[in-house]
Scaffold this motif. Structure first.
Motif, PDB file in Angstrom:
ATOM      1  N   LEU A  92       0.823  -1.205   0.000  1.00 25.56           N
ATOM      2  CA  LEU A  92       0.000   0.000   0.000  1.00 25.56           C
ATOM      3  C   LEU A  92       0.864   1.265   0.000  1.00 25.56           C
ATOM      4  O   LEU A  92       0.516   2.263  -0.637  1.00 25.56           O
ATOM      5  N   ARG A  93       1.996   1.218   0.752  1.00 28.69           N
ATOM      6  CA  ARG A  93       2.879   2.387   0.780  1.00 28.69           C
ATOM      7  C   ARG A  93       3.549   2.628  -0.570  1.00 28.69           C
ATOM      8  O   ARG A  93       3.728   3.767  -1.000  1.00 28.69           O
ATOM      9  N   ASP A  94       3.901   1.579  -1.259  1.00 27.87           N
ATOM     10  CA  ASP A  94       4.656   1.710  -2.510  1.00 27.87           C
ATOM     11  C   ASP A  94       3.769   1.860  -3.737  1.00 27.87           C
ATOM     12  O   ASP A  94       4.290   2.113  -4.836  1.00 27.87           O
ATOM     13  N   ASN A  95       2.468   1.703  -3.579  1.00 29.41           N
ATOM     14  CA  ASN A  95       1.561   1.756  -4.744  1.00 29.41           C
ATOM     15  C   ASN A  95       0.385   2.664  -4.406  1.00 29.41           C
ATOM     16  O   ASN A  95      -0.619   2.225  -3.824  1.00 29.41           O
ATOM     17  N   ALA A  96       0.531   3.943  -4.779  1.00 29.53           N
ATOM     18  CA  ALA A  96      -0.512   4.914  -4.443  1.00 29.53           C
ATOM     19  C   ALA A  96      -1.809   4.624  -5.178  1.00 29.53           C
ATOM     20  O   ALA A  96      -2.880   5.066  -4.752  1.00 29.53           O
ATOM     21  N   ALA A  97      -1.731   3.891  -6.303  1.00 31.49           N
ATOM     22  CA  ALA A  97      -2.951   3.608  -7.059  1.00 31.49           C
ATOM     23  C   ALA A  97      -3.875   2.658  -6.311  1.00 31.49           C
ATOM     24  O   ALA A  97      -5.076   2.602  -6.584  1.00 31.49           O
ATOM     25  N   ILE A  98      -3.316   1.868  -5.346  1.00 28.68           N
ATOM     26  CA  ILE A  98      -4.125   0.939  -4.562  1.00 28.68           C
ATOM     27  C   ILE A  98      -4.495   1.639  -3.263  1.00 28.68           C
ATOM     28  O   ILE A  98      -3.627   1.944  -2.439  1.00 28.68           O
ATOM     29  N   THR A  99      -5.752   1.936  -3.093  1.00 31.30           N
ATOM     30  CA  THR A  99      -6.193   2.676  -1.906  1.00 31.30           C
ATOM     31  C   THR A  99      -6.513   1.759  -0.731  1.00 31.30           C
ATOM     32  O   THR A  99      -6.396   2.165   0.430  1.00 31.30           O
ATOM     33  N   ALA A 100      -6.916   0.545  -1.009  1.00 26.99           N
ATOM     34  CA  ALA A 100      -7.265  -0.371   0.092  1.00 26.99           C
ATOM     35  C   ALA A 100      -7.382  -1.793  -0.447  1.00 26.99           C
ATOM     36  O   ALA A 100      -7.636  -2.002  -1.629  1.00 26.99           O
ATOM     37  N   VAL A 101      -7.137  -2.750   0.440  1.00 29.57           N
ATOM     38  CA  VAL A 101      -7.383  -4.158   0.137  1.00 29.57           C
ATOM     39  C   VAL A 101      -8.174  -4.725   1.300  1.00 29.57           C
ATOM     40  O   VAL A 101      -8.153  -4.177   2.418  1.00 29.57           O
ATOM     41  N   SER A 102      -8.861  -5.786   1.046  1.00 25.89           N
ATOM     42  CA  SER A 102      -9.688  -6.371   2.110  1.00 25.89           C
ATOM     43  C   SER A 102      -9.272  -7.819   2.376  1.00 25.89           C
ATOM     44  O   SER A 102      -8.774  -8.516   1.494  1.00 25.89           O
ATOM     45  N   TRP A 103      -9.462  -8.199   3.614  1.00 24.50           N
ATOM     46  CA  TRP A 103      -9.193  -9.582   4.048  1.00 24.50           C
ATOM     47  C   TRP A 103     -10.528 -10.266   4.285  1.00 24.50           C
ATOM     48  O   TRP A 103     -11.301  -9.881   5.154  1.00 24.50           O
ATOM     49  N   ASN A 104     -10.815 -11.263   3.493  1.00 18.44           N
ATOM     50  CA  ASN A 104     -12.090 -11.973   3.579  1.00 18.44           C
ATOM     51  C   ASN A 104     -11.805 -13.462   3.774  1.00 18.44           C
ATOM     52  O   ASN A 104     -11.490 -14.178   2.803  1.00 18.44           O
ATOM     53  N   PRO A 105     -11.848 -13.934   5.005  1.00 19.41           N
ATOM     54  CA  PRO A 105     -11.562 -15.369   5.246  1.00 19.41           C
ATOM     55  C   PRO A 105     -12.607 -16.254   4.582  1.00 19.41           C
ATOM     56  O   PRO A 105     -13.776 -15.891   4.452  1.00 19.41           O
ATOM     57  N   VAL A 106     -12.154 -17.397   4.114  1.00 20.96           N
ATOM     58  CA  VAL A 106     -13.042 -18.341   3.440  1.00 20.96           C
ATOM     59  C   VAL A 106     -13.779 -19.174   4.495  1.00 20.96           C
ATOM     60  O   VAL A 106     -13.171 -19.701   5.429  1.00 20.96           O
ATOM     61  N   VAL A 107     -15.068 -19.255   4.344  1.00 25.07           N
ATOM     62  CA  VAL A 107     -15.887 -20.073   5.238  1.00 25.07           C
ATOM     63  C   VAL A 107     -15.951 -21.478   4.654  1.00 25.07           C
ATOM     64  O   VAL A 107     -16.382 -21.664   3.510  1.00 25.07           O
ATOM     65  N   SER A 108     -15.494 -22.439   5.412  1.00 21.69           N
ATOM     66  CA  SER A 108     -15.394 -23.806   4.877  1.00 21.69           C
ATOM     67  C   SER A 108     -16.734 -24.504   4.773  1.00 21.69           C
ATOM     68  O   SER A 108     -16.931 -25.388   3.947  1.00 21.69           O
ATOM     69  N   GLY A 109     -17.661 -24.119   5.579  1.00 21.38           N
ATOM     70  CA  GLY A 109     -18.942 -24.800   5.535  1.00 21.38           C
ATOM     71  C   GLY A 109     -20.002 -23.999   6.243  1.00 21.38           C
ATOM     72  O   GLY A 109     -19.711 -23.161   7.092  1.00 21.38           O
ATOM     73  N   VAL A 110     -21.275 -24.275   5.911  1.00 21.88           N
ATOM     74  CA  VAL A 110     -22.359 -23.508   6.505  1.00 21.88           C
ATOM     75  C   VAL A 110     -22.514 -23.803   7.988  1.00 21.88           C
ATOM     76  O   VAL A 110     -23.016 -22.991   8.756  1.00 21.88           O
ATOM     77  N   ASP A 111     -22.050 -24.980   8.440  1.00 23.62           N
ATOM     78  CA  ASP A 111     -22.200 -25.323   9.842  1.00 23.62           C
ATOM     79  C   ASP A 111     -21.388 -24.416  10.743  1.00 23.62           C
ATOM     80  O   ASP A 111     -21.732 -24.186  11.901  1.00 23.62           O
TER      81      ASP A 111
END
Length: 317
Positions: free
Chosen positions: A290-309
């Protein structure tokens, strides 16, 4: 008595008053002015209404000197008709018809008033029966009928068109100057030809009609071709400049996008070969990117849900 009457007729109109009725004078003025205006606009294409050369202004002054102030009405009608036709041909949005027609009507009245003013000024200072036969008459004619009188409709047009947004605030002075200069050039080129044609039967004018008309006509055509060529070359130059700028911007955007995609791809591989990570570990990992690439304003962390349970959701039976 006959001589006095004839002299009076020449002073007021330049031709015997009975040759053309007042109604026909107004009609002829409207048709001639409108036709010359339309041909000029069609031949010299510009983005606005102001033209670098406007022969119709010279035609209007010549007719006003020949037939008197009554032709101002015909000139106003011809101006309104030609400008209205051009406006409808160029308009993309027809919702502003009423304000546009009001502005064009005001310009038409300005054209008629300008011709009437110019004719009055010239008559006050020149030989009334045979204009343009002495050096002093020519100088007065070109000065009063041109630069002095032509300031009228340039000012009227600027006032009429500015509220409609046709002229930007920043270029008011340039537009006024272009309008005024076009009218002045038109007076110098066209008005003498109109007068010469109207007075062609007079002995002192008969031998001047052909060379004067041909010379002025060639000058008008030459200037029109020059202006048209200049407009086309300017359009081509602007297109090339804009294309060059657009290509540079497009290349820069493409390179930035490719770089951002590479950075995003590297970020998505954070978990490769590693165990599960949490949000804090992800935040620490992406900070350098993020510091070295001003064109990228933000990234998100979205953990994968392995199952509905894991979320307590209920699936179908």
């Amino acid at each position: 008595m006959t001589g006095a009457r004839q002299s009076a007729e020449v002073h007021t109109s330049g031709l015997p008053a009975e040759t053309v009725s007042p109604a026909r004078q107004i009609a002829i003025a409207a048709v001639v002015y409108g036709l010359v205006s339309w041909l000029t606009i069609a031949f010299i294409s510009t983005a606005g209404f102001a033209m670098p050369i406007w022969p119709a202004a010279g035609v209007a002054l010549g007719l006003a000197l020949i037939w008197g102030p009554r032709v101002a009405l015909g000139i106003a009608i011809g101006s309104f008709a030609s400008n209205t036709a051009v406006w409808f041909a160029r308009a993309d949005d027809l919702t502003a018809v009423a304000p546009a027609l009001a502005s064009l009507a005001l310009i038409g009245l300005g054209a008629g008033a300008q011709a009437r003013l110019g004719a009055w000024l010239v008559r006050q200072r020149t030989t009334p029966d045979l204009p343009l036969l002495s050096s002093s008459d020519i100088v007065v004619f070109l000065l009063l009928g041109g630069p002095v009188a032509c300031s009228l409709n340039a000012s009227v047009a600027l006032f009429a068109l500015a509220p409609e947004g046709i002229f930007g605030v920043a270029d008011h002075a340039h537009r006024w100057w272009t309008w005024w200069l076009g009218d002045v050039a038109g007076v110098a080129l066209a008005a003498p030809a109109v007068i010469a044609i109207a007075l062609r039967r007079r002995p002192m004018w008969s031998h001047r009609v052909a060379p004067l008309t041909l010379g002025l006509g060639a000058t008008v055509i030459g200037l029109a071709l020059l202006v048209r060529s200049t407009n086309l070359s300017n359009d081509a130059r602007l297109y090339e400049e804009l294309s060059a700028v657009a290509n540079v911007q497009a290349d820069a955007f493409h390179r930035a996008l490719q770089h951002s995609e590479r950075v995003a791809a590297s970020v998505t591989g954070i978990g490769s070969g590693r165990g599960p990570i949490d949000g804090e570990a992800f935040r620490v990992f992406v900070q350098p990117a993020l510091r070295d690439n001003a064109a990228i304003t933000a990234v998100s962390w979205n953990p994968v849900v392995s199952g509905v349970d894991d979320l307590g959701w209920v699936g179908p039976d």
